[in-house]
Scaffold this active site. Sequence first.
Site, PDB file in Angstrom:
ATOM      1  N   HIS A 160      -1.847 -18.362  22.177  1.00 24.57           N
ATOM      2  CA  HIS A 160      -2.885 -18.634  21.155  1.00 24.57           C
ATOM      3  C   HIS A 160      -2.672 -20.008  20.525  1.00 24.57           C
ATOM      4  O   HIS A 160      -3.060 -20.227  19.381  1.00 24.57           O
ATOM      5  CB  HIS A 160      -2.886 -17.589  20.039  1.00 24.57           C
ATOM      6  CG  HIS A 160      -2.867 -16.174  20.530  1.00 24.57           C
ATOM      7  ND1 HIS A 160      -4.018 -15.446  20.737  1.00 24.57           N
ATOM      8  CD2 HIS A 160      -1.837 -15.364  20.873  1.00 24.57           C
ATOM      9  CE1 HIS A 160      -3.695 -14.235  21.175  1.00 24.57           C
ATOM     10  NE2 HIS A 160      -2.366 -14.172  21.279  1.00 24.57           N
TER      11      HIS A 160
ATOM     12  N   SER B 246      -8.293 -48.836  21.902  1.00 29.43           N
ATOM     13  CA  SER B 246      -9.605 -48.713  21.264  1.00 29.43           C
ATOM     14  C   SER B 246     -10.128 -50.114  20.988  1.00 29.43           C
ATOM     15  O   SER B 246      -9.347 -51.039  20.741  1.00 29.43           O
ATOM     16  CB  SER B 246      -9.460 -47.940  19.960  1.00 29.43           C
ATOM     17  OG  SER B 246     -10.487 -48.290  19.068  1.00 29.43           O
TER      18      SER B 246
ATOM     19  N   LYS C 113      -4.425 -47.444  18.495  1.00 29.32           N
ATOM     20  CA  LYS C 113      -4.731 -46.345  19.412  1.00 29.32           C
ATOM     21  C   LYS C 113      -4.198 -46.529  20.818  1.00 29.32           C
ATOM     22  O   LYS C 113      -4.118 -47.624  21.348  1.00 29.32           O
ATOM     23  CB  LYS C 113      -6.247 -46.152  19.499  1.00 29.32           C
ATOM     24  CG  LYS C 113      -6.864 -45.711  18.187  1.00 29.32           C
ATOM     25  CD  LYS C 113      -7.004 -44.226  18.099  1.00 29.32           C
ATOM     26  CE  LYS C 113      -8.285 -43.829  18.808  1.00 29.32           C
ATOM     27  NZ  LYS C 113      -8.479 -42.411  18.799  1.00 29.32           N
TER      28      LYS C 113
ATOM     29  N   GLU D 234      -8.444 -37.313  30.118  1.00 29.05           N
ATOM     30  CA  GLU D 234      -9.729 -36.807  29.623  1.00 29.05           C
ATOM     31  C   GLU D 234     -10.789 -36.825  30.726  1.00 29.05           C
ATOM     32  O   GLU D 234     -11.606 -35.914  30.846  1.00 29.05           O
ATOM     33  CB  GLU D 234     -10.214 -37.657  28.442  1.00 29.05           C
ATOM     34  CG  GLU D 234      -9.390 -37.472  27.189  1.00 29.05           C
ATOM     35  CD  GLU D 234      -9.736 -38.514  26.133  1.00 29.05           C
ATOM     36  OE1 GLU D 234     -10.480 -38.183  25.208  1.00 29.05           O
ATOM     37  OE2 GLU D 234      -9.289 -39.669  26.256  1.00 29.05           O
TER      38      GLU D 234
END
Length: 463
Positions: free
Chosen positions: A156, A277, A283, A290
């Site tokens: 979970h 970024s 970043k 992804e």
Amino acid sequence: MAKMWAGRTAGLTDKLADDFNSSIRFDCKMYKQDITGSMAHAAMLGAKGILTEEETQTLIDGLSQILADLEKGALAFDWQCEDIHMFVEQELTNRLGALGKKLHTARSRNDQVALDLRMYLREETDRLTAEVKGLLEVLLEQAETHRATILPGYTHLQRAQPVTFGHHLLAYAMMLLRDLDRLQDGRKRINCSPIGCCALAGTTYDTDRWMEAERLGFTDLCRNSIDGVSDRDFCVEFLNTCAILMMHLSRFSEELILWSSWEFRFVELSDAYTTGSSIMPQKKNPDMAELIRGKTGRVYGDLMALLTTLKGLPLAYNKDMQEDKESVFDAVETVHQCLQVMTPMVETMQVRADRMKLAAQEGFINATDLADYLVKKGLPFRSAYKISGELVAECMKRSCVLETLPLEVYRSFSPLFDEDLYPEIALETCVEKRISEGGTSASSVDAQISYVREKLGKEETSS
Ligand code: ARG
């Protein structure tokens, strides 16, 4: 220009209809399979006396010239052709005259396209197999390095029990082993030759389908000619295997994304597989992971598209089936790209054992072991479970962990507690004692690594 199939009609279709109908834009990918298949077909026609020896040799030479010219860029595809089959036949006829028109004896584009696609998928299955094996090798290496690196295991997405990172990675190795199995199993059904099924009913010529099949490396024939030209199960199965494989890569990517977040910092992906970024200078984005996660949707789409295309088709060939190729090509390319990026990304990732350990120390993930301690002292598990839970609450109240809670406090919950409890609940002990088969201890991890290696070795010799 009139079509090669002009006859009943003048073969002059509307320009838009022509473009709509044509598949050469994408099926040109199968030029090599088409030409190799045609060479085997000519050889069989020659062996059976349907063509003379001289005709056969001239056709085979002509075809191999076309192949060579395409490969060295001396011949360009004619986008006016309806498909790759028509292109090759047209080119052959341009070069050899009337003889070129004899090649299509005792076959049809229906068995020809099925043949090309099977040959293509057989090769792609082998390429993807090699790539999955490459990823498995990298996973094994990381698992070996981190056979004893402790981190929290989750259920979970809540810290559950301590596990080793090697163990966690090997879970993916087991998935990939099954993917390899699926690829190999599907290959058996891909590797049946449809050539000689002709349009749908077989042929009146005295052909030898086995001879042609064996020449092309097939181990079986499609045993019913109507099925041979109607069947695209092998594509559906292949796409299904790709979809499952992508689902695995996607779950792994999701974890890499999560682990490389500042909140976790369990791994740091190499600069080579991250991006910055355009506005936020701090970043480091896990774009590759992804994209692998994102592209999984495409491959599912490819599978669904083909299943849907096929579901209402009467036997035998229908033009709808031309749609099979773009789904298959897209999935092949996507899976290939993803594996190519995933493997070095996993190989080069830095594992932050210190961060993993820290996380493991914080979530009371040894509470099960605490309960087991009481069970070993004679308490029923359910009662031991309750006391352990209460002790966790006590620790939270005191802002400490189970390892630092004083013995007197333990004793106020149960007289069964003694000094020997501390080594029992040390994270290292929790992990090292889980020696059940498939468990998380370093020795179990070693056994799992050997299992995967052995499987890989066997694969090598059997294929
Ligand atoms: N381009 C077609 C396809 O990809 C080849 C088979 C065409 N057969 C036919 N009878 N029109 O499916």
